[in-house]
Scaffold this motif. Structure first.
Motif, PDB file in Angstrom:
ATOM      1  N   GLU A  88       2.344  -6.424 -10.086  1.00 13.86           N
ATOM      2  CA  GLU A  88       0.927  -6.608 -10.414  1.00 13.86           C
ATOM      3  C   GLU A  88       0.285  -7.642  -9.489  1.00 13.86           C
ATOM      4  N   VAL A 111      -0.375  -6.062  -6.079  1.00 14.17           N
ATOM      5  CA  VAL A 111      -1.497  -5.119  -6.198  1.00 14.17           C
ATOM      6  C   VAL A 111      -2.815  -5.873  -6.246  1.00 14.17           C
ATOM      7  N   THR A 136      -5.562  -5.658  -3.270  1.00 13.26           N
ATOM      8  CA  THR A 136      -6.841  -5.050  -3.664  1.00 13.26           C
ATOM      9  C   THR A 136      -8.006  -5.957  -3.310  1.00 13.26           C
ATOM     10  N   THR A 153       0.570   1.643  -5.760  1.00 11.83           N
ATOM     11  CA  THR A 153       0.276   0.628  -6.785  1.00 11.83           C
ATOM     12  C   THR A 153       1.264   0.646  -7.952  1.00 11.83           C
ATOM     13  N   LEU A 193      -8.383   2.043  -7.162  1.00 15.91           N
ATOM     14  CA  LEU A 193      -7.581   0.832  -7.368  1.00 15.91           C
ATOM     15  C   LEU A 193      -8.017   0.120  -8.649  1.00 15.91           C
TER      16      LEU A 193
END
Length: 395
Positions: free
Chosen positions: A332, A335, A339, A327, A188
């Protein structure tokens, strides 16, 4: 609108922690406020300033260089296997744990890490008013795994009341070990993994001190780092670190096989009753309102929620392995939020790991840990939600 939802999520998170508190009158609200401001400043600095971005890039570059060194060692042993993208997960990702564990063991033997952790912990204690052992353990848990972090303060277990034991156990569950951060970074985005480390430390100290407030006499507020390593030489430290890393890699591999296979079994059973329904979809709906408050877009929250739920019922490696292929399809911001949420040990299996470690140190204390096991997990989930929400405010 996202900012208002984020603020609401923070208020709800603290509210739930307050409802779980076992001593509401003794909560250190000043310390919680100071840590929240500090957390917001750190996140803003890391995400919104050029210097912060440069620091993250520098740390990530250092980790990537270490990953290169680790892959050299792996390549020598497993020469002939593909170590590039799409290769064997065990060799690509898990065996890196061995090198990082070795490095941590050497830095611990040389007293470099313990001194850094001690003084950072002392600074946090001074700023927030929290006891030194709890502050030390919060920082210590960034670098070491659940068992190692608790073992590092084993000589001071006799000082720990039930509330203090809750806080150090929460720190162990709400963090991740530096020995496996390199493995996460291969799966990630590295910047979110790295930012999650200090965010989780501060979130945990806030949530756990609301749930289990502590006030420690000054004469008992000491940290002893003399016994953090029993190695007699740097070579013994290297050997023991490598063996410990190998054990962790095998444990993670075994857990991945067991949990992923179990997920498939559960999905098969569910689909016998409800055709086309999976446990991931069910978890996605459960986490839907939480994900919305955290700042995830409505069109992405089901997928994100299923990953977050999977992490809690299995572990972070299973969730990350399922999230990695998603992802590129998600925004963004989503993600980043997911994460940060995934970067901790907050799951059901961690209760047993922590209770087992404490039993090896002090069997009487292990009974206490087992008693508040579910409360420990609930608090650690709130920690993950708080950290991910704070990150989402600046994405």
């Amino acid at each position: 609108m996202d900012i208002l939802l984020g603020i609401l999520a923070i208020i709800i998170t603290f509210g739930l922690a307050f409802l779980m508190s076992n001593d509401k009158k003794r909560i250190n609200f000043k310390g919680v406020g100071v840590m929240l401001v500090l957390q917001l400043l750190i996140t803003w600095f890391m995400f919104s300033t050029n210097m912060g971005q440069q620091i993250i890039t520098g740390i990530a570059s250092a980790f990537n260089k270490l990953i290169e060194f680790g892959q050299e060692g792996i390549g020598f042993v497993v020469n002939g296997f593909v170590l590039d993208e799409g290769g064997v997960f065990f060799f690509n990702v898990l065996l890196l744990i061995i090198f990082f564990s070795t490095l941590l063991s050497v830095l611990t033997y040389l007293k470099i890490l313990p001194l850094i952790i001690k003084y950072i912990g002392a600074a946090i204690s001074k700023i927030t008013g929290l006891p030194r052992i709890e502050s030390f353990n919060g920082v210590n848990s960034i670098f070491f795994g659940q068992s190692e972090a608790l073992i590092a303060i084993r000589s001071q277990f006799h000082h720990l009341t039930e509330n203090r034991l809750y806080i150090i156990s929460a720190s162990a569950m709400s963090s991740v070990s530096a020995s496996i951060v390199g493995s996460y970074m291969l799966m990630l985005p590295e910047e979110y993994i790295l930012v999650a480390l200090p965010l989780n430390m501060l979130s945990c100290l806030m949530i756990s001190t609301i749930i289990a407030p502590v006030h420690v006499p000054k004469e008992e507020d000491k940290v002893d780092i003399k016994d953090v390593s029993s190695d007699k030489s740097i070579f013994e430290a290297m050997g023991n670190g490598a063996l410990e890393g190998g054990k962790i890699a095998l444990i993670v591999a075994a857990m991945l096989m067991a949990f992923i296979a179990s997920l498939e079994l559960v999905n098969w059973v569910i689909q016998l009753i409800f055709a086309g329904v999976t446990i991931e979809e069910i978890l996605g709906y459960i986490f839907y309102p939480i994900g919305i408050l955290m700042g995830i877009a409505p069109g992405e929250v089901l997928e994100a929620g299923s990953i977050m739920g999977t992490k809690i019922v299995t572990n972070e490696f299973v969730a990350m392995s399922l999230f990695e292929p998603l992802t590129e399809q998600l925004s963004e911001k989503t993600v980043g939020i997911v994460t940060v949420f995934l970067t901790s040990f907050a799951n059901f299996s961690s209760i047993g790991i922590i209770a087992g470690t404490v039993k090896g140190i002090d069997s009487a204390k292990a009974v206490i840990v087992s008693k508040f096991g579910m409360k420990l997990l609930a608090g650690s989930i709130l920690v993950s939600i708080l950290s991910a929400t704070i990150a989402g405010l600046f994405l």
